[in-house]
Motif scaffolding. Structure first.
Motif, mmCIF file in Angstrom:
data_model
loop_
_atom_site.group_PDB
_atom_site.id
_atom_site.type_symbol
_atom_site.label_atom_id
_atom_site.label_comp_id
_atom_site.label_asym_id
_atom_site.label_seq_id
_atom_site.Cartn_x
_atom_site.Cartn_y
_atom_site.Cartn_z
ATOM 1 N N LYS A 67 0.837 -1.213 0.000
ATOM 2 C CA LYS A 67 0.000 0.000 0.000
ATOM 3 C C LYS A 67 0.862 1.249 0.000
ATOM 4 O O LYS A 67 0.612 2.197 -0.753
ATOM 5 C CB LYS A 67 -0.920 -0.010 1.218
ATOM 6 C CG LYS A 67 -2.059 -1.020 1.140
ATOM 7 C CD LYS A 67 -2.919 -0.959 2.390
ATOM 8 C CE LYS A 67 -4.039 -1.981 2.349
ATOM 9 N NZ LYS A 67 -4.875 -1.930 3.579
ATOM 10 N N GLU A 68 1.892 1.292 0.874
ATOM 11 C CA GLU A 68 2.772 2.453 0.948
ATOM 12 C C GLU A 68 3.508 2.677 -0.368
ATOM 13 O O GLU A 68 3.666 3.808 -0.829
ATOM 14 C CB GLU A 68 3.783 2.271 2.089
ATOM 15 C CG GLU A 68 3.169 2.262 3.476
ATOM 16 C CD GLU A 68 2.505 3.605 3.801
ATOM 17 O OE1 GLU A 68 2.984 4.648 3.305
ATOM 18 O OE2 GLU A 68 1.508 3.592 4.538
ATOM 19 N N LEU A 69 3.943 1.576 -0.990
ATOM 20 C CA LEU A 69 4.645 1.686 -2.273
ATOM 21 C C LEU A 69 3.724 2.219 -3.353
ATOM 22 O O LEU A 69 4.121 3.060 -4.178
ATOM 23 C CB LEU A 69 5.200 0.314 -2.676
ATOM 24 C CG LEU A 69 6.070 0.266 -3.944
ATOM 25 C CD1 LEU A 69 7.310 1.129 -3.749
ATOM 26 C CD2 LEU A 69 6.459 -1.171 -4.255
ATOM 27 N N PHE A 70 2.471 1.793 -3.322
ATOM 28 C CA PHE A 70 1.502 2.252 -4.312
ATOM 29 C C PHE A 70 1.219 3.745 -4.138
ATOM 30 O O PHE A 70 1.155 4.509 -5.089
ATOM 31 C CB PHE A 70 0.191 1.446 -4.159
ATOM 32 C CG PHE A 70 -0.871 1.855 -5.130
ATOM 33 C CD1 PHE A 70 -0.782 1.559 -6.483
ATOM 34 C CD2 PHE A 70 -1.989 2.523 -4.672
ATOM 35 C CE1 PHE A 70 -1.782 1.941 -7.361
ATOM 36 C CE2 PHE A 70 -2.981 2.924 -5.538
ATOM 37 C CZ PHE A 70 -2.890 2.611 -6.896
ATOM 38 N N LYS A 71 1.066 4.206 -2.837
ATOM 39 C CA LYS A 71 0.821 5.615 -2.572
ATOM 40 C C LYS A 71 2.013 6.468 -3.043
ATOM 41 O O LYS A 71 1.860 7.552 -3.596
ATOM 42 C CB LYS A 71 0.576 5.829 -1.077
ATOM 43 C CG LYS A 71 -0.745 5.268 -0.569
ATOM 44 C CD LYS A 71 -0.865 5.479 0.923
ATOM 45 C CE LYS A 71 -2.156 4.892 1.463
ATOM 46 N NZ LYS A 71 -2.287 5.070 2.934
ATOM 47 N N LYS A 72 3.218 5.969 -2.798
ATOM 48 C CA LYS A 72 4.429 6.729 -3.163
ATOM 49 C C LYS A 72 4.512 6.890 -4.664
ATOM 50 O O LYS A 72 4.854 7.955 -5.190
ATOM 51 C CB LYS A 72 5.659 5.978 -2.651
ATOM 52 C CG LYS A 72 6.970 6.723 -2.920
ATOM 53 C CD LYS A 72 8.137 5.979 -2.291
ATOM 54 C CE LYS A 72 9.422 6.731 -2.555
ATOM 55 N NZ LYS A 72 10.598 6.027 -1.988
ATOM 56 N N ASN A 73 4.173 5.818 -5.415
ATOM 57 C CA ASN A 73 4.220 5.894 -6.889
ATOM 58 C C ASN A 73 3.181 6.847 -7.435
ATOM 59 O O ASN A 73 3.416 7.556 -8.406
ATOM 60 C CB ASN A 73 4.030 4.505 -7.490
ATOM 61 C CG ASN A 73 5.221 3.604 -7.235
ATOM 62 O OD1 ASN A 73 6.330 4.096 -7.021
ATOM 63 N ND2 ASN A 73 5.004 2.305 -7.256
ATOM 64 N N ARG A 74 2.025 6.881 -6.806
ATOM 65 C CA ARG A 74 0.981 7.799 -7.258
ATOM 66 C C ARG A 74 1.332 9.242 -6.941
ATOM 67 O O ARG A 74 0.956 10.155 -7.680
ATOM 68 C CB ARG A 74 -0.355 7.443 -6.599
ATOM 69 C CG ARG A 74 -0.940 6.112 -7.063
ATOM 70 C CD ARG A 74 -2.340 5.908 -6.567
ATOM 71 N NE ARG A 74 -3.233 6.935 -7.114
ATOM 72 C CZ ARG A 74 -4.544 7.024 -6.809
ATOM 73 N NH1 ARG A 74 -5.062 6.163 -5.931
ATOM 74 N NH2 ARG A 74 -5.291 7.960 -7.330
#
Length: 247
Positions: A239-246
């Motif tokens: 989840k954190e990785l997805f938020k960072k990419n967005r």
């Protein structure tokens, strides 16, 4: 390139003639019956037509009246057999050459040269060059076949003190490196232990009870708190990785 159409009933003679004419660079098609000859005369349009005489499937008396020639072409050679008709009977047809079968290569090539207007013995010279090349290739192949079997060095030397790099035959290499009876016994025991392990039963169907027990074990493992914590950490990381990419 001149074209040659061969309609000869005897298979071995047909193959011999096809091979001979291909060797000297002519375009060749062969048939074992005369049914398809009229069609081939139109489509293939040969310069030379070679027929066998008095056969059940190839007959000049049946075929030649259907052959339409333009400017004397195609030239026609008939191969006759002694005791099967006479030369006089065959000469009644519009043929250019009459040759006794079985055919000699030099005789058929000389007749072809004369009928198709080639320089004297040009086809014969081509045949001789091809034969020389074939013999040379055969000699090379025979030389390769006559070479001794490959030899390999023994690893670690020999017991009698010989040089460890001395070449030996493949069979000797296998004998020298073969497993001892004791080593074979240990290898069999290791395989037996492996094949009777919990997850690899030896060549037999797994019963329903066994499958149910394995599935139950997997479910219990999935409910282990430590494994659940690891899965939760992985989900949070994703989840954190997805938020960072967005972002």
């Amino acid at each position: 390139m001149s074209k040659v159409l061969i309609a000869v009933e005897d298979y071995s003679e047909l193959i011999f003639l096809e091979t001979l004419f291909k060797k000297v660079g002519l375009d060749v098609e062969g048939l074992q019956n005369d049914v398809a000859v009229p069609e081939k005369l139109l489509g293939f349009n040969p310069d030379l037509l070679i027929l066998s005489s008095y056969g059940a499937r190839v007959s000049p008396s049946r075929l030649l009246p259907k052959v339409k020639r333009s400017g004397g072409y195609p030239r026609i050679i008939v191969l006759y057999h002694k005791g099967r008709g006479t030369e006089k009977d065959l000469k009644a047809f519009a043929i250019d050459a009459l040759i006794e079968s079985p055919v000699h290569p030099r005789q058929i090539l000389q007749a072809t040269e004369r009928l198709l207007g080639y320089d004297d013995e040009i086809l014969l010279r081509k045949m001789e060059r091809t034969d020389q090349t074939d013999r040379s290739e055969d000699n090379k192949l025979q030389h390769i076949k006559s070479k001794p079997a490959p030899r390999f060095p023994l690893k670690g030397g020999s017991a009698d003190g010989e040089d460890e790099n001395e070449p030996i035959e493949i069979s000797a290499f296998r004998e020298a490196n073969a497993l001892t009876p004791e080593q074979l016994k240990k290898k069999a025991e290791r395989y037996k232990t492996w094949s009777e392990s919990e997850y690899l039963p030896p060549f037999q169907r797994i019963g329903r009870d066994r499958v149910a027990a394995i599935e139950k074990n997997w479910r219990e493992t999935e409910n282990d708190p430590e494994i659940q914590d690891i899965d939760e950490e992985r989900r949070q990381f994703a989840k954190e990785l997805f938020k960072k990419n967005r972002g």
